[in-house]
Scaffold this motif. Structure first.
Motif, PDB file in Angstrom:
ATOM      1  N   ASP A 145      -7.982  10.655  -1.978  1.00  0.00           N
ATOM      2  CA  ASP A 145      -8.162   9.384  -1.734  1.00  0.00           C
ATOM      3  C   ASP A 145      -7.026   8.704  -1.135  1.00  0.00           C
ATOM      4  N   ILE A 146      -5.889   9.382  -1.295  1.00  0.00           N
ATOM      5  CA  ILE A 146      -4.695   8.675  -0.511  1.00  0.00           C
ATOM      6  C   ILE A 146      -4.870   8.894   1.051  1.00  0.00           C
ATOM      7  N   SER A 147      -5.134   9.830   1.506  1.00  0.00           N
ATOM      8  CA  SER A 147      -5.658  10.118   2.872  1.00  0.00           C
ATOM      9  C   SER A 147      -6.598   8.992   3.571  1.00  0.00           C
ATOM     10  N   ASP A 148      -7.731   8.583   2.639  1.00  0.00           N
ATOM     11  CA  ASP A 148      -8.693   7.674   3.284  1.00  0.00           C
ATOM     12  C   ASP A 148      -7.911   6.451   3.255  1.00  0.00           C
ATOM     13  N   ASN A 149      -6.937   6.155   2.226  1.00  0.00           N
ATOM     14  CA  ASN A 149      -6.561   4.815   2.408  1.00  0.00           C
ATOM     15  C   ASN A 149      -5.422   4.681   3.483  1.00  0.00           C
ATOM     16  N   LEU A 150      -4.596   5.940   3.755  1.00  0.00           N
ATOM     17  CA  LEU A 150      -3.781   5.859   4.728  1.00  0.00           C
ATOM     18  C   LEU A 150      -4.444   5.745   6.227  1.00  0.00           C
ATOM     19  N   LEU A 151      -5.712   6.477   6.315  1.00  0.00           N
ATOM     20  CA  LEU A 151      -6.471   6.227   7.437  1.00  0.00           C
ATOM     21  C   LEU A 151      -6.806   4.945   7.689  1.00  0.00           C
ATOM     22  N   MET A 164       0.844  -1.111   0.170  1.00  0.00           N
ATOM     23  CA  MET A 164       0.018  -0.119  -0.176  1.00  0.00           C
ATOM     24  C   MET A 164       0.966   1.187   0.023  1.00  0.00           C
ATOM     25  N   ILE A 165       2.168   1.274   0.825  1.00  0.00           N
ATOM     26  CA  ILE A 165       2.838   2.402   0.892  1.00  0.00           C
ATOM     27  C   ILE A 165       3.509   2.697  -0.412  1.00  0.00           C
ATOM     28  N   ASP A 166       3.864   1.551  -1.291  1.00  0.00           N
ATOM     29  CA  ASP A 166       4.419   1.684  -2.745  1.00  0.00           C
ATOM     30  C   ASP A 166       3.562   2.259  -3.518  1.00  0.00           C
ATOM     31  N   ALA A 167       2.066   1.649  -3.451  1.00  0.00           N
ATOM     32  CA  ALA A 167       0.794   2.420  -4.371  1.00  0.00           C
ATOM     33  C   ALA A 167       0.945   3.856  -3.999  1.00  0.00           C
ATOM     34  N   ALA A 168       0.879   4.488  -2.743  1.00  0.00           N
ATOM     35  CA  ALA A 168       0.817   5.742  -2.370  1.00  0.00           C
ATOM     36  C   ALA A 168       1.765   6.654  -2.904  1.00  0.00           C
TER      37      ALA A 168
END
Length: 93
Positions: free
Chosen positions: A44-50, A1-5
């Protein structure tokens, strides 16, 4: 997930740094649509990070929690720099 971000952030930074005429010439067939507004992309990035943050807290992984907290801080600052208080529902008199 971090790589995708990281990939999404790099693509958005490249899109912002590149003149509009060059975008079409340099897009790859599998590239992310660069016409997305950066605030939508960061949202979208912040939603996935949360989600990742809550999962890391649930797993008890302090290193990942600390990393995601730092990333959320930077993403939040970038989001805030592109919005006025009225955009986020804060009344201004």
């Amino acid at each position: 997930m971090i790589d995708a971000a990281r990939h999404v952030i790099e693509v958005s930074q490249t899109a912002c740094a590149r003149p509009a005429g060059e975008e079409a010439a340099l897009q790859e067939p599998h590239a992310v649509d660069l016409q997305i507004e950066s605030s939508d992309l960061l949202g979208d990035i912040s939603d996935n990070l949360l989600i990742a943050y809550h999962l890391a807290k649930h797993d008890g992984d302090p290193t990942t929690v600390a990393l995601i907290e730092k990333v959320l801080f930077h993403v939040g600052r970038r989001l805030a720099s592109g919005m006025s208080p009225a955009d986020v529902g804060i009344p201004c008199h």
